[in-house]
Enzyme design. Structure first.
Site, PDB file in Angstrom:
ATOM      1  N   THR A  68       0.424  -0.981  -0.314  1.00 35.74           N
ATOM      2  CA  THR A  68      -0.047  -0.388   0.099  1.00 35.74           C
ATOM      3  C   THR A  68       0.930   1.303  -0.049  1.00 35.74           C
ATOM      4  OG1 THR A  68      -0.129   0.049   2.716  1.00 35.74           O
ATOM      5  CG2 THR A  68      -1.779  -1.393   1.419  1.00 35.74           C
ATOM      6  N   GLY A  69       0.301   2.028  -0.555  1.00 33.63           N
ATOM      7  CA  GLY A  69       1.061   3.310  -0.348  1.00 33.63           C
ATOM      8  C   GLY A  69       2.286   3.474  -1.625  1.00 33.63           C
ATOM      9  N   GLY A  70       2.252   2.545  -2.535  1.00 33.28           N
ATOM     10  CA  GLY A  70       3.527   2.654  -3.400  1.00 33.28           C
ATOM     11  C   GLY A  70       3.700   3.356  -5.005  1.00 33.28           C
ATOM     12  N   GLY A  76       8.682   6.996  -2.923  1.00 35.09           N
ATOM     13  CA  GLY A  76       9.016   6.729  -2.272  1.00 35.09           C
ATOM     14  C   GLY A  76       9.354   5.075  -1.686  1.00 35.09           C
ATOM     15  N   ILE A  77       9.521   4.860  -0.659  1.00 29.66           N
ATOM     16  CA  ILE A  77       9.857   3.620  -0.251  1.00 29.66           C
ATOM     17  C   ILE A  77       8.576   2.591  -0.680  1.00 29.66           C
ATOM     18  CG2 ILE A  77      10.162   2.170   1.677  1.00 29.66           C
ATOM     19  CD1 ILE A  77      10.782   4.461   3.169  1.00 29.66           C
ATOM     20  N   GLY A  78       7.560   3.100  -0.743  1.00 31.99           N
ATOM     21  CA  GLY A  78       6.900   1.875  -1.244  1.00 31.99           C
ATOM     22  C   GLY A  78       6.775   1.643  -2.838  1.00 31.99           C
ATOM     23  N   SER A  89       8.741   4.344  12.394  1.00 36.89           N
ATOM     24  CA  SER A  89       9.566   5.483  11.941  1.00 36.89           C
ATOM     25  C   SER A  89      10.884   5.258  13.520  1.00 36.89           C
ATOM     26  CB  SER A  89       9.168   7.046  11.973  1.00 36.89           C
ATOM     27  OG  SER A  89       9.745   7.879  12.030  1.00 36.89           O
ATOM     28  N   TYR A 146       2.109  13.216  14.761  1.00 34.60           N
ATOM     29  CA  TYR A 146       2.964  11.596  13.113  1.00 34.60           C
ATOM     30  C   TYR A 146       3.743  10.915  14.737  1.00 34.60           C
ATOM     31  CZ  TYR A 146       5.660  10.176  10.223  1.00 34.60           C
ATOM     32  OH  TYR A 146       7.099   8.901   9.428  1.00 34.60           O
TER      33      TYR A 146
END
Length: 257
Positions: free
Chosen positions: A12-14, A17-19, A142, A155
């Site tokens: 998800t969130g791909g 960036g990192i995804g 994180s 956050y």
């Protein structure tokens, strides 16, 4: 042969960036990867780039917002059309904003917890019927869960919740052999890192906050998304078969030294 040949993965969130870096690595290891994002154009670009590499695996784009339970249902319905299982789930989608204590609003709180905590929880919960016994679930914590930096309290709290999800779900799902781990990046050159400063209107304050994050980092540089993706791949494969409930830091030593 890739380390994920024949495996089915969801990231998800791909879109970026990192995804995106992780989806690319999963496909290069032979996996079929369902990649989600909220912005169709960016998502399609990422997936098309992965598939153009002809690296053994393939990527499939599914537009989805993890804060919408209906979207999550549609995501897993689409996965079921292609496969009867998920072997790897990287519940990567998240958002970041800064706000000092006196500036936190209900909207700020609800947005970050709605995506980072609620969205992640239901991403994993709704995947349970499809998760294969012995599957790997990777959560995006994180260094923010371990450090205190001004204007990051909401956050940071979301990332601390995610770290605890990894511990708790590792215990709950151990009976099925499902491993749950967290990866905790430091400052990484991604659109999300830049977005972390979107809520700070004072440019000088934003610069000071960014400098504070990098102060004292032993490796003295920002990280690359692919360096985090390498750690996620480790957690996705049998190389980490005796690792669960753990947290892997990819932070240049920032939270360690």
């Amino acid at each position: 042969m890739g380390r994920l040949d024949g495996k089915v993965a969801v990231v998800t969130g791909g879109s970026a960036g990192i995804g995106a870096a992780t989806a690319r690595r999963f496909a290069s290891e032979g996996a079929t990867v369902f990649v989600t994002g909220r912005r169709q154009a960016e998502l399609d670009t990422t997936v098309n780039e992965i598939n153009a590499q002809h690296n053994g695996g393939q990527a499939i784009a599914v537009r989805s917002d993890v804060s919408s339970l209906a979207d999550l249902d549609r995501l897993y319905a689409q996965v079921r059309e292609h496969s009867d299982r998920i072997d790897v789930l990287f519940a990567n989608a998240g958002t970041a904003e800064l706000a000092r204590l006196e500036d936190i609003t209900e909207e700020h709180f609800d947005r970050l917890f709605g995506i980072n905590v609620k969205g992640l929880l239901f991403t994993v919960q709704k995947a349970l019927p499809l998760l294969a016994d012995g599957a790997s679930v990777i959560l995006p914590s994180s260094i923010a869960a371990s450090k205190g930096v001004a204007a990051t309290s909401v956050y940071n709290a979301t990332k601390a919740a995610i770290r605890n999800f990894a511990r708790t779900w590792a215990a709950e799902l151990a009976g099925r052999g499902i491993r749950v781990n967290a990866v905790s990046p430091g400052p990484i050159e991604t659109p999300g890192f830049s977005g972390l400063f979107g809520g700070v209107t004072d440019a000088a304050q934003a610069t000071d906050l960014k400098d504070a994050l990098l102060t004292g980092m032993p490796l003295s540089r920002m990280g690359d998304p692919d360096e985090v993706a390498a750690a996620v791949v480790f957690l996705a494969t049998d190389a980490s078969s005796f690792t669960t409930g753990s947290e892997i830091f990819v932070d240049g030593g920032l939270a360690q030294v």
